[in-house]
Design a protein around this motif. Structure first.
Motif, PDB file in Angstrom:
ATOM      1  N   LEU A 261       0.868  -1.114  -0.176  1.00 48.84           N
ATOM      2  CA  LEU A 261       0.125   0.019  -0.056  1.00 48.84           C
ATOM      3  C   LEU A 261       0.833   1.229  -0.076  1.00 48.84           C
ATOM      4  O   LEU A 261       2.102   1.308   0.710  1.00 48.84           O
ATOM      5  N   PRO A 262       0.382   2.379  -0.734  1.00 50.33           N
ATOM      6  CA  PRO A 262       1.292   3.613  -0.670  1.00 50.33           C
ATOM      7  C   PRO A 262       1.151   4.334   0.884  1.00 50.33           C
ATOM      8  O   PRO A 262       0.327   3.728   1.678  1.00 50.33           O
ATOM      9  N   LEU A 263       2.108   4.991   1.029  1.00 51.96           N
ATOM     10  CA  LEU A 263       2.243   5.733   2.492  1.00 51.96           C
ATOM     11  C   LEU A 263       1.196   6.218   3.117  1.00 51.96           C
ATOM     12  O   LEU A 263       0.921   6.053   4.281  1.00 51.96           O
ATOM     13  N   SER A 264       0.220   6.977   1.986  1.00 52.69           N
ATOM     14  CA  SER A 264      -0.778   7.711   2.455  1.00 52.69           C
ATOM     15  C   SER A 264      -1.801   6.604   2.889  1.00 52.69           C
ATOM     16  O   SER A 264      -2.453   6.732   3.958  1.00 52.69           O
ATOM     17  N   SER A 265      -1.957   5.562   2.265  1.00 51.83           N
ATOM     18  CA  SER A 265      -3.196   4.486   2.681  1.00 51.83           C
ATOM     19  C   SER A 265      -2.685   3.771   4.002  1.00 51.83           C
ATOM     20  O   SER A 265      -3.591   3.815   4.885  1.00 51.83           O
ATOM     21  N   LEU A 266      -1.321   3.855   4.107  1.00 51.08           N
ATOM     22  CA  LEU A 266      -0.805   3.239   5.459  1.00 51.08           C
ATOM     23  C   LEU A 266      -1.138   4.254   6.708  1.00 51.08           C
ATOM     24  O   LEU A 266      -1.249   3.616   7.887  1.00 51.08           O
ATOM     25  N   CYS A 267      -0.916   5.480   6.564  1.00 54.27           N
ATOM     26  CA  CYS A 267      -1.290   6.521   7.475  1.00 54.27           C
ATOM     27  C   CYS A 267      -3.023   6.408   7.670  1.00 54.27           C
ATOM     28  O   CYS A 267      -3.422   6.587   8.882  1.00 54.27           O
ATOM     29  N   TYR A 268      -3.837   6.111   6.763  1.00 53.93           N
ATOM     30  CA  TYR A 268      -5.219   5.976   7.065  1.00 53.93           C
ATOM     31  C   TYR A 268      -5.434   4.908   7.683  1.00 53.93           C
ATOM     32  O   TYR A 268      -6.328   4.529   8.441  1.00 53.93           O
ATOM     33  N   ALA A 269      -4.834   3.905   7.372  1.00 54.77           N
ATOM     34  CA  ALA A 269      -4.971   2.524   8.070  1.00 54.77           C
ATOM     35  C   ALA A 269      -4.675   2.642   9.380  1.00 54.77           C
ATOM     36  O   ALA A 269      -5.441   1.988  10.221  1.00 54.77           O
ATOM     37  N   ILE A 270      -3.408   3.212   9.923  1.00 62.70           N
ATOM     38  CA  ILE A 270      -3.230   3.461  11.236  1.00 62.70           C
ATOM     39  C   ILE A 270      -4.222   4.293  12.005  1.00 62.70           C
ATOM     40  O   ILE A 270      -4.588   4.034  13.003  1.00 62.70           O
ATOM     41  N   VAL A 272      -7.397   4.256  11.126  1.00 67.19           N
ATOM     42  CA  VAL A 272      -8.563   3.410  11.455  1.00 67.19           C
ATOM     43  C   VAL A 272      -8.095   2.246  12.487  1.00 67.19           C
ATOM     44  O   VAL A 272      -9.055   2.043  13.354  1.00 67.19           O
ATOM     45  N   ILE A 273      -7.002   1.913  12.817  1.00 73.51           N
ATOM     46  CA  ILE A 273      -6.681   0.970  13.817  1.00 73.51           C
ATOM     47  C   ILE A 273      -6.849   1.662  15.238  1.00 73.51           C
ATOM     48  O   ILE A 273      -7.506   1.087  16.042  1.00 73.51           O
ATOM     49  N   ILE A 274      -6.382   2.839  15.221  1.00 75.64           N
ATOM     50  CA  ILE A 274      -6.723   3.673  16.558  1.00 75.64           C
ATOM     51  C   ILE A 274      -7.987   4.011  16.644  1.00 75.64           C
ATOM     52  O   ILE A 274      -8.567   3.857  17.986  1.00 75.64           O
ATOM     53  N   GLY A 275      -8.943   4.598  15.712  1.00 70.94           N
ATOM     54  CA  GLY A 275     -10.421   4.579  15.922  1.00 70.94           C
ATOM     55  C   GLY A 275     -10.991   3.429  16.391  1.00 70.94           C
ATOM     56  O   GLY A 275     -11.770   3.512  17.341  1.00 70.94           O
ATOM     57  N   TYR A 276     -10.782   2.186  15.755  1.00 65.75           N
ATOM     58  CA  TYR A 276     -11.320   0.869  16.161  1.00 65.75           C
ATOM     59  C   TYR A 276     -11.129   0.596  17.490  1.00 65.75           C
ATOM     60  O   TYR A 276     -11.658  -0.053  18.263  1.00 65.75           O
ATOM     61  N   SER A 277      -9.576   0.638  17.814  1.00 69.07           N
ATOM     62  CA  SER A 277      -9.168   0.443  19.172  1.00 69.07           C
ATOM     63  C   SER A 277      -9.857   1.098  20.145  1.00 69.07           C
ATOM     64  O   SER A 277     -10.374   0.458  21.230  1.00 69.07           O
ATOM     65  N   LEU A 278     -10.118   2.260  20.058  1.00 69.54           N
ATOM     66  CA  LEU A 278     -10.960   3.162  20.895  1.00 69.54           C
ATOM     67  C   LEU A 278     -12.372   2.587  21.039  1.00 69.54           C
ATOM     68  O   LEU A 278     -12.877   2.438  22.238  1.00 69.54           O
ATOM     69  N   LEU A 279     -12.805   2.329  20.057  1.00 69.67           N
ATOM     70  CA  LEU A 279     -14.269   1.760  20.087  1.00 69.67           C
ATOM     71  C   LEU A 279     -14.509   0.414  20.533  1.00 69.67           C
ATOM     72  O   LEU A 279     -15.428   0.316  21.652  1.00 69.67           O
ATOM     73  N   ILE A 280     -13.507  -0.443  20.311  1.00 77.10           N
ATOM     74  CA  ILE A 280     -13.772  -1.865  20.783  1.00 77.10           C
ATOM     75  C   ILE A 280     -13.391  -1.782  22.358  1.00 77.10           C
ATOM     76  O   ILE A 280     -14.131  -2.452  23.217  1.00 77.10           O
ATOM     77  N   SER A 281     -12.370  -0.995  22.738  1.00 77.06           N
ATOM     78  CA  SER A 281     -11.927  -0.973  23.959  1.00 77.06           C
ATOM     79  C   SER A 281     -13.383  -0.267  24.944  1.00 77.06           C
ATOM     80  O   SER A 281     -13.547  -1.041  26.238  1.00 77.06           O
TER      81      SER A 281
END
Lengths: 381, 252
Positions: A261-270, A272-281
């Protein structure tokens, strides 16, 4: 009085990093991602590159002409001849993978839906079409008609873009889905331990006698679970990237494909990971704090693992795409946006809506738990 | 001064038939304790002692009534009050994965004790409670008696004004119990107030300035051990206890 969140956070993190089970949940689950990516890729590769010798045993329940024999030979078909009964027996014994029967000019191909038979049927159909075409050309030649004019009255050319590699998009989407699941599984253990576990061990009573506001206790615990989930999520992402790169080099099915994935996509993926971690926690803490024991909390949280996985899987299979409305639906929104990121179709509004809806849900959940920690319900529920 | 006024605490139980059953664990308890007093709370199991002590310690909220510490109430000054309280029960559990030192340092931090002061106090307390040999060991490796000593150390670290001890010597051997009783006596000398529930009548008779006898969520007798013995015309608190509880149960 200054906030005591950092005291609770420090205590929870210390307990978490000293507990072998918490560490295992946090660090071991991501290891399944390379196994999934490499394993599935190997499976796809195997399916796509079955050697012809595995399925080229085809029976013919009639006497073949020289043309047929020569055609079968040119198509690498291993010819078996015999009566219908003999071929049927050979088919049952898996000595042949398909067989032809013939009545006048009517041919029947026999096979079943096993993998090798499916490939054999495909080969038999090719053989049949080619043989039919030879007969047609011969007949037209006898009638002194230009066979090419008749047989190629229309033509078809295949122009398939290399980016539309089914396997590549499948494997990337599944890797992302698995990251979501890994985060969920990783959040359940520390959330259970920090709430129901603390209640069961009897340390919650001690905690409640400290001069700490319920709000600080909950936020501290919530942040510790979030940190654990983020660690799992980021580790999963790193391992997914490494294993995708490895799979790209190892398997010919991804030939000429860029799985990175390009770097920008990786930043968005991170993001999403942070957002989802907050929600699921938030969700895990809310559910587990309602339970009396560790075991009860684990049972209550188990469906969450499936809930986190299924909407994304269904969306992926049915081809649902992200919309403003779907960006607000918990769980579904994260997997849809992950799919968008892997496809390079990033929409800022969808990401903002996804994060906004999550923050609202988290705020509501935390409000409910804080209220619970202010009353004796937390000790006796 | 600690004051509890007309404390009532209602609980709702759900029976096996899913019927709701309401009862008062505390039903109009009033008491006060002056600075430097040891108040003993006695009563049979289910009398409401633990509920009352939990309300005083701010773990439970009363259904009605109020608790004040030096005129401060929980509604407006919860954290301020809790900074001056130490709560310890026989069942109090502490964080097993921490070492005694880490736990005490964490508690000191929570109670806003300066780091240098905290380190000095930990060493002092460790010496007083004979904890030096296991101060840096993880709590999960300690015996019950050692764990209870760490618990006492936890209570002492912020130098509180009030101690609320709920059956703190329960299940401990003679030596560990003696350490707790000495700790109570020493703190009284420093002018600290101790509210103390126990099943050991002799213990209460020896160290308490005032005793509250509870049954069915109410105080049925209150006074100094001598006053109680005089009123009930008995030789010791044990006899007084059985006499008053018997009378109260017959009345019920």
């Amino acid at each position: 009085m200054k906030s005591k969140i950092k005291h609770i956070l420090k205590k929870e993190l210390r307990e978490m990093f000293r507990d072998k089970k918490s560490l295992a949940m946090m660090l071991v689950i991501p290891i399944f991602i390379p196994l999934l990516v490499i394993g599935m890729s190997a499976l796809f590769n195997l399916e796509m590159n079955v050697p012809i010798t595995d399925y080229n045993q085809i029976g013919f329940a009639y006497s073949m002409s020289d043309t047929e024999k020569s055609l079968a030979d040119s198509m690498n078909i291993e010819v078996y001849t015999g009566s219908i009964d003999e071929l049927e027996k050979m088919f049952k014994d898996e000595k042949i993978k398909a067989y032809f029967t013939k009545e006048d000019n009517h041919y029947t191909i026999h096979g079943n839906d096993t993998t090798n038979s499916t490939y054999a049927l495909e080969l038999a159909k090719n053989y049949f079409d080619t043989y039919k075409s030879i007969l047609q050309k011969d007949l037209l030649y006898e009638e002194q008609i230009d066979a090419n004019k008749i047989l190629n009255i229309i033509t078809l050319e295949e122009n398939i873009k290399i980016e539309d590699n089914y396997f590549a998009s499948y494997i990337i989407n599944y890797a992302f889905l698995f990251i979501i699941m890994a985060i969920t599984v990783s959040a359940t253990y520390p959330a259970t331990d920090a709430t129901a576990g603390e209640k069961e061990r009897g340390t919650l009573e001690t905690l409640l006698t400290f001069p700490i506001k319920s709000k600080d206790i909950i936020i501290g615990k919530f942040l510790s679970v979030t940190i654990s989930s983020i660690i799992t999520g980021l580790l999963s992402l790193i391992l997914a990237i490494i294993s995708l790169k490895l799979a790209g080099n190892l398997f010919p099915i991804y030939e000429n494909m860029n799985l990175m994935l390009p770097l920008s996509s990786l930043c968005y993926a991170i993001m999403v990971i942070i957002g989802y971690s907050l929600l699921i926690s938030g969700l895990c803490i809310a559910i587990a704090s309602k339970c009396k024991t560790f075991k009860e909390a684990q049972s209550a949280l188990t469906p969450l693992t499936f809930i986190s996985f299924f909407p994304g899987m269904i969306a992926f299979m049915t081809g649902i795409t992200t919309s403003n409305l779907l960006s607000c639906i918990p769980f579904l929104n994260y997997t849809l946006i992950f799919t968008d990121i892997s496809n390079g179709n990033i929409n800022g509004i969808h990401i903002i809506l996804m994060l906004l809806s999550s923050f609202i849900i988290i705020a509501l959940l935390l409000k409910v738990i804080i209220k619970e920690y202010k009353s004796e319900k937390v000790l006796f529920s | 001064m600690l004051k509890a006024e007309n404390i009532k605490k209602k609980f709702t139980k759900i029976t096996k038939n899913k019927e709701k059953f309401e009862f008062y664990a505390n039903n109009g308890i009033s008491m006060y304790a002056y600075d430097g007093e040891i108040i003993g709370i006695l009563g049979p199991n289910g009398a409401g002692k633990t509920t009352f002590l939990r309300i005083i310690a701010g773990i439970l909220e009363p259904t009605s009534g109020a608790v004040t510490f030096d005129e401060l109430n929980y509604q407006d000054n919860e954290t301020e009050i809790k900074k001056n309280i130490a709560y310890l029960s026989g069942n109090t559990k502490i964080y097993n994965t921490l070492s005694c030192y880490e736990l005490l340092l964490m508690c000191a931090d929570i109670y806003d004790v300066e780091k240098n002061d905290a380190e000095r106090r930990i060493l002092e307390i460790s010496k007083t409670l004979d904890m030096d040999s296991f101060l840096y060991n993880r709590i999960e490796t300690l015996s019950t008696g050692q764990t209870q000593r760490v618990n006492i150390a936890r209570c002492l670290i912020h130098n509180p004004k009030y101690y609320i001890l709920d059956e703190a010597t329960n299940g401990l051997d003679v030596i560990s119990s003696e350490i707790i009783l000495n700790f109570i006596k020493n703190e009284k000398k420093k002018g600290k107030t101790i509210i103390y529930s126990t099943h050991y009548m002799e213990e209460a008779e020896n160290i308490c300035d005032k005793v509250l006898l509870m049954n069915h969520g109410k105080i049925i007798l209150m006074g100094s051990p001598d006053e109680i013995k005089k009123e009930t015309k008995t030789a010791n608190l044990r006899e007084a206890f059985f006499q008053k509880i018997g009378e109260d149960n017959n009345e019920e």
